[in-house]
Design an enzyme around this catalytic site. Structure first.
Site, mmCIF file in Angstrom:
data_model
loop_
_atom_site.group_PDB
_atom_site.id
_atom_site.type_symbol
_atom_site.label_atom_id
_atom_site.label_comp_id
_atom_site.label_asym_id
_atom_site.label_seq_id
_atom_site.Cartn_x
_atom_site.Cartn_y
_atom_site.Cartn_z
ATOM 1 N N LYS A 1 0.221 -11.934 -7.440
ATOM 2 C CA LYS A 1 -0.962 -11.105 -7.222
ATOM 3 C C LYS A 1 -1.624 -10.846 -8.566
ATOM 4 O O LYS A 1 -1.306 -9.866 -9.247
ATOM 5 C CB LYS A 1 -0.588 -9.776 -6.561
ATOM 6 C CG LYS A 1 -0.066 -9.905 -5.136
ATOM 7 C CD LYS A 1 0.209 -8.534 -4.537
ATOM 8 C CE LYS A 1 0.641 -8.634 -3.086
ATOM 9 N NZ LYS A 1 0.874 -7.301 -2.471
ATOM 10 N N GLY B 1 -0.405 -8.355 0.911
ATOM 11 C CA GLY B 1 -0.560 -7.294 1.895
ATOM 12 C C GLY B 1 0.228 -6.062 1.506
ATOM 13 O O GLY B 1 0.963 -6.058 0.517
ATOM 14 N N ALA C 1 8.511 -3.344 -1.849
ATOM 15 C CA ALA C 1 9.785 -4.057 -1.716
ATOM 16 C C ALA C 1 10.889 -3.151 -1.182
ATOM 17 O O ALA C 1 11.670 -3.548 -0.307
ATOM 18 C CB ALA C 1 10.180 -4.646 -3.067
ATOM 19 N N LYS D 1 -6.750 -5.032 -6.116
ATOM 20 C CA LYS D 1 -6.236 -3.718 -5.698
ATOM 21 C C LYS D 1 -5.276 -3.169 -6.738
ATOM 22 O O LYS D 1 -5.122 -1.939 -6.871
ATOM 23 C CB LYS D 1 -5.587 -3.794 -4.318
ATOM 24 C CG LYS D 1 -4.387 -4.729 -4.199
ATOM 25 C CD LYS D 1 -3.077 -4.081 -4.568
ATOM 26 C CE LYS D 1 -1.944 -5.070 -4.538
ATOM 27 N NZ LYS D 1 -0.660 -4.507 -5.005
ATOM 28 N N ASP E 1 -3.609 -3.102 1.515
ATOM 29 C CA ASP E 1 -2.856 -3.077 0.266
ATOM 30 C C ASP E 1 -3.425 -2.047 -0.704
ATOM 31 O O ASP E 1 -2.688 -1.390 -1.452
ATOM 32 C CB ASP E 1 -2.877 -4.470 -0.371
ATOM 33 C CG ASP E 1 -1.600 -4.786 -1.126
ATOM 34 O OD1 ASP E 1 -0.727 -3.903 -1.222
ATOM 35 O OD2 ASP E 1 -1.472 -5.914 -1.623
ATOM 36 N N ASN F 1 1.761 -0.106 -10.382
ATOM 37 C CA ASN F 1 0.449 0.017 -11.011
ATOM 38 C C ASN F 1 -0.043 1.465 -11.001
ATOM 39 O O ASN F 1 -0.585 1.950 -12.000
ATOM 40 C CB ASN F 1 -0.551 -0.898 -10.306
ATOM 41 C CG ASN F 1 -0.227 -2.359 -10.538
ATOM 42 O OD1 ASN F 1 -0.514 -2.910 -11.587
ATOM 43 N ND2 ASN F 1 0.387 -3.008 -9.551
#
Length: 345
Positions: A118, A148, A152, A203, A256, A268
């Site tokens: 990503k 998406g 985790a 995102k 997301d 993030n």
């Protein structure tokens, strides 16, 4: 659950790569995690846990870590049916330069690859599909991209999770979606590769901004405004790449974005919270092993916006904060002083 496939290979044992391995363990006899670090290797094989990235969560017995290719080639090579690349975007080029023949061989055997990356390469401004296609241009139908709303840790806890799997071939997409399908995890196919990848990359930038805003004490009104206007700016990037607008309102876009800007497990967002405390970006990054994809993607998004004249005030403002040490409050003040325009333009 009865195992109906033989072997899956997951390259990269970060949190998300490990969580995808745990999903595949439901249907594959063997799931092999290719790792780089001795401590992760020993931890997975001896303790059935990836304590570096997912501490306290046990792994299935059919998940095995390897460090050298020899072990894989001797035991598992002939039974391979699926490859997952859990590499960060900036690591794709180096890895496949060093392992080109091996993975080209898998693709020649029509073994599909799922990329979990990503991000946007800040040097070349390429998305991960561009990077894969540079190496494997004749095998594009067998390379897919997953994105998406999917922390985790929650996957490992078997929380119900829906994501998007993007690619060119309906046959390949349905095959992969079937291999990933469990009572708690489902991948919905899409042909909009660029839209899915842009949503997954951009995102992360907005999640950093969301962390900063929250860390400064702003609450729900501000966060809702940032998410909504962030989607508008994402759509402008999508237009440049001919992505479908509706993709940004789906799982890999809005889904997301909501998760990473509001959820406490987002790397993030956590990075943004630390920035709000006055810490420097590289200080934070150098103090941890987890990858903050949004940091480099912020630079890439800024360069794309400059190159294609994309109106992206939030992305450009965050770039000034992270790379030019701009004062956050002054950036917010500048955003609020922007000329009034109609909301939909």
């Amino acid at each position: 659950m009865t195992k109906i496939y033989k072997t899956a290979l997951v390259v990269g044992a970060g949190a998300f790569g490990t969580s995808i391995a745990s999903i595949l363990a439901n249907k594959f006899e063997h799931v092999i995690l290719k790792v780089r670090s001795e401590d992760v290797y020993q931890n997975i094989n001896d303790d059935r846990e990836n304590s570096v990235y997912l501490p306290g969560i046990k792994l299935d017995d059919n998940i095995k870590a390897i460090m050298e290719w020899d072990e894989f080639d001797t035991i598992f090579e002939d039974d391979l049916e699926l490859v997952v690349s859990g590499l960060p975007t900036h690591g794709i080029r180096t890895f496949f330069s060093e392992n080109l023949d091996r993975f080209e061989g898998y693709l020649k055997r029509e073994i599909p690859i799922i990329s979990l990356s990503k991000g946007i390469d800040p040097e070349t401004l390429e998305l991960s599909d561009d990077l894969f296609n540079d190496f494997f241009p004749q095998y594009r139908d067998y390379i897919t991209f997953l994105s998406g709303p999917s922390f985790a840790k929650e996957i490992m806890e078997k929380q119900i999770t829906l994501v998007t799997i993007a690619g060119r071939s309906k046959k390949v997409l349905m095959d992969i979606a079937t291999k990933l399908d469990t009572p708690y995890f489902k991948a919905l196919p899409s042909y909009d590769i660029k839209g899915v990848l842009l949503g997954g990359a951009l995102k992360n930038v907005l999640a950093i901004a969301g962390g900063i805003v929250e860390g400064l004490g702003y609450n729900h009104n501000t966060r809702a405004a940032m998410i909504t206007r962030g989607i508008v700016e994402m759509l402008r990037f999508g237009k440049v790449f001919n992505a479908r607008p509706e993709t940004f309102y789906g799982l890999s876009g809005m889904g997301d974005l909501i998760l990473t800007t509001t959820g406490g497990l987002s790397r993030n967002k956590t990075f943004g919270l630390e920035i709000a405390k006055g810490r420097k970006p590289l200080e934070i990054i150098n103090s941890q092993r987890t990858v903050v994809e949004g940091y480099k993607t912020t630079k890439a998004a800024f360069l794309l916006a400059e190159k294609y004249d994309i109106r992206a005030r939030i992305f450009k403002g965050l770039y000034e904060v992270l790379y030019n040490d701009a004062n956050v409050e002054e950036v917010l003040e500048k955003l609020m002083k922007a000329p009034i325009k109609f909301e939909i333009d």
